[in-house]
Write a protein that holds these residues in place. Structure first.
Motif, PDB file in Angstrom:
ATOM      1  N   TYR A 146      26.748  33.217  16.657  1.00  0.00           N
ATOM      2  CA  TYR A 146      27.184  33.916  17.857  1.00  0.00           C
ATOM      3  C   TYR A 146      28.644  34.351  17.741  1.00  0.00           C
ATOM      4  N   VAL A 147      29.090  34.615  16.537  1.00  0.00           N
ATOM      5  CA  VAL A 147      30.482  34.993  16.293  1.00  0.00           C
ATOM      6  C   VAL A 147      30.851  36.293  16.999  1.00  0.00           C
ATOM      7  N   LEU A 148      29.865  37.157  17.241  1.00  0.00           N
ATOM      8  CA  LEU A 148      30.123  38.423  17.933  1.00  0.00           C
ATOM      9  C   LEU A 148      29.732  38.371  19.403  1.00  0.00           C
ATOM     10  N   GLY A 149      29.384  37.193  19.889  1.00  0.00           N
ATOM     11  CA  GLY A 149      29.021  37.050  21.291  1.00  0.00           C
ATOM     12  C   GLY A 149      27.586  36.579  21.464  1.00  0.00           C
ATOM     13  N   PHE A 150      27.277  36.126  22.668  1.00  0.00           N
ATOM     14  CA  PHE A 150      25.943  35.610  22.972  1.00  0.00           C
ATOM     15  C   PHE A 150      25.002  36.749  23.342  1.00  0.00           C
ATOM     16  N   VAL A 151      23.899  36.835  22.635  1.00  0.00           N
ATOM     17  CA  VAL A 151      22.848  37.802  22.926  1.00  0.00           C
ATOM     18  C   VAL A 151      21.526  37.044  22.953  1.00  0.00           C
ATOM     19  N   HIS A 152      20.736  37.245  24.000  1.00  0.00           N
ATOM     20  CA  HIS A 152      19.478  36.526  24.152  1.00  0.00           C
ATOM     21  C   HIS A 152      18.318  37.513  24.244  1.00  0.00           C
ATOM     22  N   PRO A 153      17.243  37.246  23.530  1.00  0.00           N
ATOM     23  CA  PRO A 153      16.092  38.162  23.565  1.00  0.00           C
ATOM     24  C   PRO A 153      15.447  38.183  24.942  1.00  0.00           C
ATOM     25  N   GLN A 154      14.977  39.358  25.346  1.00  0.00           N
ATOM     26  CA  GLN A 154      14.311  39.502  26.634  1.00  0.00           C
ATOM     27  C   GLN A 154      13.080  40.381  26.488  1.00  0.00           C
ATOM     28  N   SER A 155      12.048  40.062  27.260  1.00  0.00           N
ATOM     29  CA  SER A 155      10.824  40.857  27.239  1.00  0.00           C
ATOM     30  C   SER A 155      10.071  40.667  28.547  1.00  0.00           C
ATOM     31  N   ASP A 156       9.481  41.748  29.019  1.00  0.00           N
ATOM     32  CA  ASP A 156       8.675  41.680  30.242  1.00  0.00           C
ATOM     33  C   ASP A 156       7.262  41.180  29.967  1.00  0.00           C
ATOM     34  N   LEU A 157       6.965  40.895  28.703  1.00  0.00           N
ATOM     35  CA  LEU A 157       5.617  40.473  28.333  1.00  0.00           C
ATOM     36  C   LEU A 157       5.336  39.017  28.680  1.00  0.00           C
ATOM     37  N   PHE A 158       6.400  38.248  28.952  1.00  0.00           N
ATOM     38  CA  PHE A 158       6.232  36.809  29.178  1.00  0.00           C
ATOM     39  C   PHE A 158       6.576  36.440  30.617  1.00  0.00           C
ATOM     40  N   GLU A 159       5.968  35.374  31.084  1.00  0.00           N
ATOM     41  CA  GLU A 159       6.369  34.794  32.352  1.00  0.00           C
ATOM     42  C   GLU A 159       7.801  34.262  32.217  1.00  0.00           C
ATOM     43  N   SER A 161       9.166  31.409  32.886  1.00  0.00           N
ATOM     44  CA  SER A 161       9.309  30.080  32.280  1.00  0.00           C
ATOM     45  C   SER A 161       9.126  30.149  30.768  1.00  0.00           C
ATOM     46  N   THR A 162       8.174  30.972  30.324  1.00  0.00           N
ATOM     47  CA  THR A 162       7.942  31.123  28.886  1.00  0.00           C
ATOM     48  C   THR A 162       9.109  31.828  28.221  1.00  0.00           C
ATOM     49  N   GLN A 163       9.618  32.871  28.868  1.00  0.00           N
ATOM     50  CA  GLN A 163      10.752  33.590  28.298  1.00  0.00           C
ATOM     51  C   GLN A 163      11.968  32.685  28.196  1.00  0.00           C
ATOM     52  N   LEU A 164      12.198  31.872  29.214  1.00  0.00           N
ATOM     53  CA  LEU A 164      13.323  30.949  29.193  1.00  0.00           C
ATOM     54  C   LEU A 164      13.195  29.973  28.030  1.00  0.00           C
ATOM     55  N   ALA A 165      11.998  29.441  27.820  1.00  0.00           N
ATOM     56  CA  ALA A 165      11.772  28.517  26.708  1.00  0.00           C
ATOM     57  C   ALA A 165      12.003  29.211  25.364  1.00  0.00           C
ATOM     58  N   LEU A 166      11.525  30.454  25.255  1.00  0.00           N
ATOM     59  CA  LEU A 166      11.735  31.217  24.025  1.00  0.00           C
ATOM     60  C   LEU A 166      13.212  31.488  23.785  1.00  0.00           C
ATOM     61  N   GLN A 167      13.925  31.808  24.836  1.00  0.00           N
ATOM     62  CA  GLN A 167      15.354  32.081  24.697  1.00  0.00           C
ATOM     63  C   GLN A 167      16.120  30.843  24.240  1.00  0.00           C
ATOM     64  N   LYS A 168      15.766  29.697  24.797  1.00  0.00           N
ATOM     65  CA  LYS A 168      16.428  28.457  24.391  1.00  0.00           C
ATOM     66  C   LYS A 168      16.096  28.109  22.944  1.00  0.00           C
ATOM     67  N   ALA A 169      14.836  28.305  22.553  1.00  0.00           N
ATOM     68  CA  ALA A 169      14.438  28.023  21.178  1.00  0.00           C
ATOM     69  C   ALA A 169      15.139  28.977  20.207  1.00  0.00           C
ATOM     70  N   PHE A 170      15.254  30.248  20.602  1.00  0.00           N
ATOM     71  CA  PHE A 170      15.975  31.221  19.780  1.00  0.00           C
ATOM     72  C   PHE A 170      17.442  30.805  19.647  1.00  0.00           C
ATOM     73  N   PHE A 171      18.028  30.374  20.751  1.00  0.00           N
ATOM     74  CA  PHE A 171      19.415  29.904  20.719  1.00  0.00           C
ATOM     75  C   PHE A 171      19.570  28.745  19.736  1.00  0.00           C
ATOM     76  N   ASP A 172      18.631  27.810  19.770  1.00  0.00           N
ATOM     77  CA  ASP A 172      18.693  26.660  18.860  1.00  0.00           C
ATOM     78  C   ASP A 172      18.686  27.105  17.399  1.00  0.00           C
ATOM     79  N   GLU A 173      17.869  28.102  17.082  1.00  0.00           N
ATOM     80  CA  GLU A 173      17.801  28.609  15.715  1.00  0.00           C
ATOM     81  C   GLU A 173      19.114  29.268  15.314  1.00  0.00           C
TER      82      GLU A 173
END
Length: 370
Positions: A146-159, A161-173
């Motif tokens: 995240y040296v250039l700033g925080f960016v989190h994936p977003q999509s209207d395809l997920f509920e 709660s699911t998107q939030l979980a995906l975003q946190k998992a992506f952050f962990d990676e």
């Protein structure tokens, strides 16, 4: 954590999750001395790994101090950009490998993010002095992903709660990714110009336009501090309005006359703090240090900024504000040392441009960690 584990804890927002990890990172390195290297020194270490000599000795000692828990060598978005400018892929990778080893994968927030964080922390401290806040030094670190700033994936395809979980998992990676991995994924040919030439040109034009009003460093310094205060005023007004909302107060909309009044009050408060309250400058280091260095340029009306100066100023504001030492080029060290008041003394940062002196300093760090 896995996506399933994050699904089981939906009560933690993404913003809070990121802040928690940031604070944990800051706490984990509290006993280490941050030693900031500008790009020149990273290249010296890369060459020292191949050819030995004084730079090789410095690299070996830094490795010892990092391994022993006495130090680490964080990067910044400016370091990242300058490494990307290296055209030889093999050399760039070797540089990134040394950065991964000595930085522990840690970077400072971008300059813009640090200004926002410092501004928010400053006004929260002023307005709620009895509230226990995390120290600023715990809030300015991130990982190289995240040296250039925080960016989190977003999509209207997920509920949600699911998107939030995906975003946190992506952050962990991304929190674990190494700089060498990032360099391998980037197509540097597709990146925009990293020279800062246009930025330097705009600043030179502005300096020339107002040059008749600058007759001393003190005048240039005051002008730059006013500019710095204005730069963070929007964020400060938003912070105060948000605090008011949380207390159930009616607050103006952004851009309204009442909001503009709040903004101007904030700008005046920051200007007064930077100019007249030395003890408060440590709360707003990025703005203050950058303003001082720009004032130094403006007092010399024959001097023109170039793109490298912009990088130098960004390195300096990152290093002096949050690190115990800054290894840099001799001209920048000279510029920092001639400023009154002395920036290095104000922020307790040792500025070094000589490799042997850097080695001597690094050897002392093991005692500081005891």
């Amino acid at each position: 954590m896995s996506i399933e584990e994050h699904l089981a804890s939906p009560h933690v927002s993404l913003e809070q999750y990121v802040k928690n990890r940031t604070v944990e990172l800051g706490q984990s390195i509290e006993r280490r001395t941050p030693v900031y290297l500008d790009t020149k020194f990273w290249i010296l270490l890369r060459n020292g790994a191949l050819h030995g000599g004084a730079a090789g000795n410095l690299l070996n000692e830094l490795r010892i101090q990092v391994k022993d828990g006495a130090a680490f060598c964080p990067i910044s978005d400016s370091t990242f950009a300058e490494i990307l400018k290296q055209t030889d892929i093999s050399s760039r990778r070797r540089t990134a490998e040394i950065v991964d080893e000595l930085s522990l994968g840690i970077s400072l927030l971008t300059s813009e993010q640090r200004v926002a964080t410092e501004t928010a922390h400053f006004f929260f401290s002023l307005m709620t002095p009895d509230t226990r806040l995390h120290p600023l030094r715990f809030l300015v670190w991130t990982k190289v992903g995240y040296v250039l700033g925080f960016v989190h994936p977003q999509s209207d395809l997920f509920e949600k709660s699911t998107q939030l979980a995906l975003q946190k998992a992506f952050f962990d990676e991304m929190w674990q990714i190494r700089l060498t991995q990032i360099m391998g994924l980037l197509d540097t040919s597709a990146l925009e110009d990293l020279s800062f030439a246009n930025t330097a040109g705009r600043l030179n034009a502005g300096n020339a336009e107002h040059s008749d009003s600058i007759r001393s460093f003190e005048q240039a310094w005051s002008h730059e501090l006013q500019g710095a205060a204005d730069l963070c005023a929007d964020k400060a007004a938003d912070v105060l309005c948000d605090m008011g909302k949380k207390q159930g107060l009616a607050t103006p909309k952004r851009g309204d006359a009442a909001w503009m009044k709040t903004r101007n009050v904030c700008a005046n408060a920051v200007f007064h703090a930077l100019k007249n309250k030395p003890e408060m400058r440590r709360s707003l280091p990025t703005l203050y240090i950058d303003a001082c260095l720009h004032a130094d340029i403006r007092r010399d009306k024959t001097r023109k900024l170039n793109g490298n100066d912009i990088y130098d100023f960004q390195h300096a504001s990152a290093a002096l504000g949050y690190c115990g030492a800054f290894f840099t080029e001799a001209p920048l060290r000279t510029a920092i040392s001639r400023l009154r008041p002395k920036l290095a003394d104000e922020f307790s940062c040792r500025v070094i441009s000589d490799v042997e002196e850097a080695l001597e300093f690094t050897c002392t760090l093991k005692n500081d960690a005891l």
